[in-house]
Design an enzyme around this catalytic site. Structure first.
Site, PDB file in Angstrom:
ATOM      1  N   TYR A 159     -13.851 -26.234 -19.822  1.00 58.01           N
ATOM      2  CA  TYR A 159     -14.955 -25.375 -20.246  1.00 58.01           C
ATOM      3  C   TYR A 159     -14.754 -23.958 -19.711  1.00 58.01           C
ATOM      4  O   TYR A 159     -14.754 -22.972 -20.468  1.00 58.01           O
ATOM      5  CB  TYR A 159     -16.300 -25.952 -19.756  1.00 58.01           C
ATOM      6  CG  TYR A 159     -17.426 -24.952 -19.837  1.00 58.01           C
ATOM      7  CD1 TYR A 159     -17.825 -24.441 -21.063  1.00 58.01           C
ATOM      8  CD2 TYR A 159     -18.059 -24.478 -18.681  1.00 58.01           C
ATOM      9  CE1 TYR A 159     -18.842 -23.475 -21.133  1.00 58.01           C
ATOM     10  CE2 TYR A 159     -19.061 -23.534 -18.745  1.00 58.01           C
ATOM     11  CZ  TYR A 159     -19.448 -23.039 -19.975  1.00 58.01           C
ATOM     12  OH  TYR A 159     -20.431 -22.089 -20.045  1.00 58.01           O
TER      13      TYR A 159
ATOM     14  N   THR B  91     -19.427 -16.967 -18.258  1.00 57.94           N
ATOM     15  CA  THR B  91     -19.929 -17.857 -17.214  1.00 57.94           C
ATOM     16  C   THR B  91     -19.200 -17.673 -15.889  1.00 57.94           C
ATOM     17  O   THR B  91     -17.995 -17.325 -15.875  1.00 57.94           O
ATOM     18  CB  THR B  91     -19.763 -19.326 -17.666  1.00 57.94           C
ATOM     19  OG1 THR B  91     -19.967 -20.189 -16.536  1.00 57.94           O
ATOM     20  CG2 THR B  91     -18.373 -19.608 -18.205  1.00 57.94           C
TER      21      THR B  91
END
Ligand code: UDP
Length: 337
Positions: free
Chosen positions: A148, A124
């Site tokens: 995250y 990501t």
């Protein structure tokens, strides 16, 4: 399982019952592979597993993973299974470290023990944190600003180190904003809870969600709202297929961005949503959401030169149109599945 499915090469897809995972399974099947899905179904949807068998299991169960890998003998593994909510990761970082970091380590160990060396890893742009500028290329320092992003970076690093030691070769794909749905309307985004801008804007237009709140109008962007690089989920899927066959010459690890190189602001997205749906998007303006960078736009040259990847479906109108079609069909699909 795979052995009884003829000669189709098998790809093991962790998290194949999820959003990007299920679209990739459909594309794998269309390209002649048999996708075997490994998923807990804790957050994935059984109705979206339609192109190959489902093996329900946890990444933390190394013995089960090894058994599934041994049985299906995949040519490679595409690893989507992860938790992906930033807010949740702040509230419970250890859960994110366990699932996203330890889960990835467990998978890599099971693969190596069974002699399967090719991994495509779903990473990501959150690993970059707040970038120093846009567009963001792969040399941008990875300084995540939430657990995250940190968990995905740690997983990338573990895979890179394992690759350097031998026995595993990984292509990590750093997605920008995944959006849109299968153009045939068979599958689409179905998060619970839904926190993403596009499904929330469409649901507000449809009247099935409350008015949208725009998070901040005082960002350092031309119209004051955040700019993001929205990529159609099928464009992401096609990159995974390209990555499966990518030759990694050195070090066993290669990472590249998946974005279009074009940003769209929240205000622009609302206007386009109104255009595509023909309905107003009820909305109000609120404060900034903590941790939201003003602009995230990919430099996509490396994905093009290394993988031959081109985003073909990622025009924002097309993203919205496919997501809108899906939203109108979704209740039927999920009920019948
Ligand atoms: N956003 C918003 N209102 C919402 C949800 C999102 O204004 O209810 C904005 C958010 O601040 C960000 C963009 O929309 O700039 C995309 O957010 P999303 O959660 O879809 O993806 P993210 O960029 O956080 O991965």
């Amino acid at each position: 399982m795979a052995g009884s499915e003829g000669t189709r090469p098998v790809v093991l897809v962790t998290g194949g019952a999820g959003y990007v995972g299920s679209h990739t399974c459909k594309m794998l099947a269309g390209a002649g592979y048999l996708p075997v899905v490994y998923d807990t179904l804790e957050r994935g949807n059984a109705w979206s597993v339609r192109w190959g068998p489902l093996e329900q299991g946890s990444l933390m169960d190394g013995d089960r993973l090894r058994g599934v890998i041994r049985n299906c003998n995949p040519v490679g593994v595409i690893h989507f299974a992860a938790y992906t909510y930033v807010g949740e990761s702040v509230a419970d970082p250890l859960m994110y470290y366990r699932n996203n970091v330890l889960g990835t380590v467990s998978l890599a160990r099971a693969m190596m023990a069974e002699g399967v060396g090719r991994l495509v890893f779903s990473s990501t742009c959150a690993t970059y944190g707040i970038p120093t500028g846009v567009p963001i290329d792969e040399a941008t320092p990875q300084v995540p600003i939430n657990p995250y992003g940190q968990s995905k970076l740690l997983a990338e690093q573990a895979l890179a180190l394992a690759g350097a030691a031998g026995g595993l070769s990984t292509v990590a794909l750093r997605y920008f904003n995944a959006a849109g749905a299968d153009p045939d309307g068979e599958i689409g985004e179905a998060h619970d809870p839904e926190t993403h801008l596009i499904p929330l804007a469409l649901a507000a237009a449809r009247g099935t969600a409350p008015p949208l709140t725009v998070f901040g109008t005082d960002h350092d962007t031309p119209d004051g709202t955040c700019i993001r690089d929205y990529v159609h989920v099928n464009d992401l899927a096609s990159a995974h297929l390209a990555a499966l066959g990518h030759r990694i010459d050195e070090g066993g690890f290669f990472a590249c961005n998946l974005g279009t190189g074009t940003g769209t602001s929240v205000r622009e997205l609302i206007a386009l949503t109104e255009e595509v749906t023909g309905r107003p998007v009820p909305h109000s303006y609120g404060p900034r959401r903590e941790g939201d960078p003003a602009a995230l736009v990919a430099d996509r040259r490396l994905a093009h030169s290394a993988l031959g990847w081109e985003p073909r479906l990622s025009d924002p109108r097309n993203i919205l149109q496919t997501a809108w079609t899906w939203m109108q069909r979704q209740d039927d699909v999920t009920r019948s599945g």
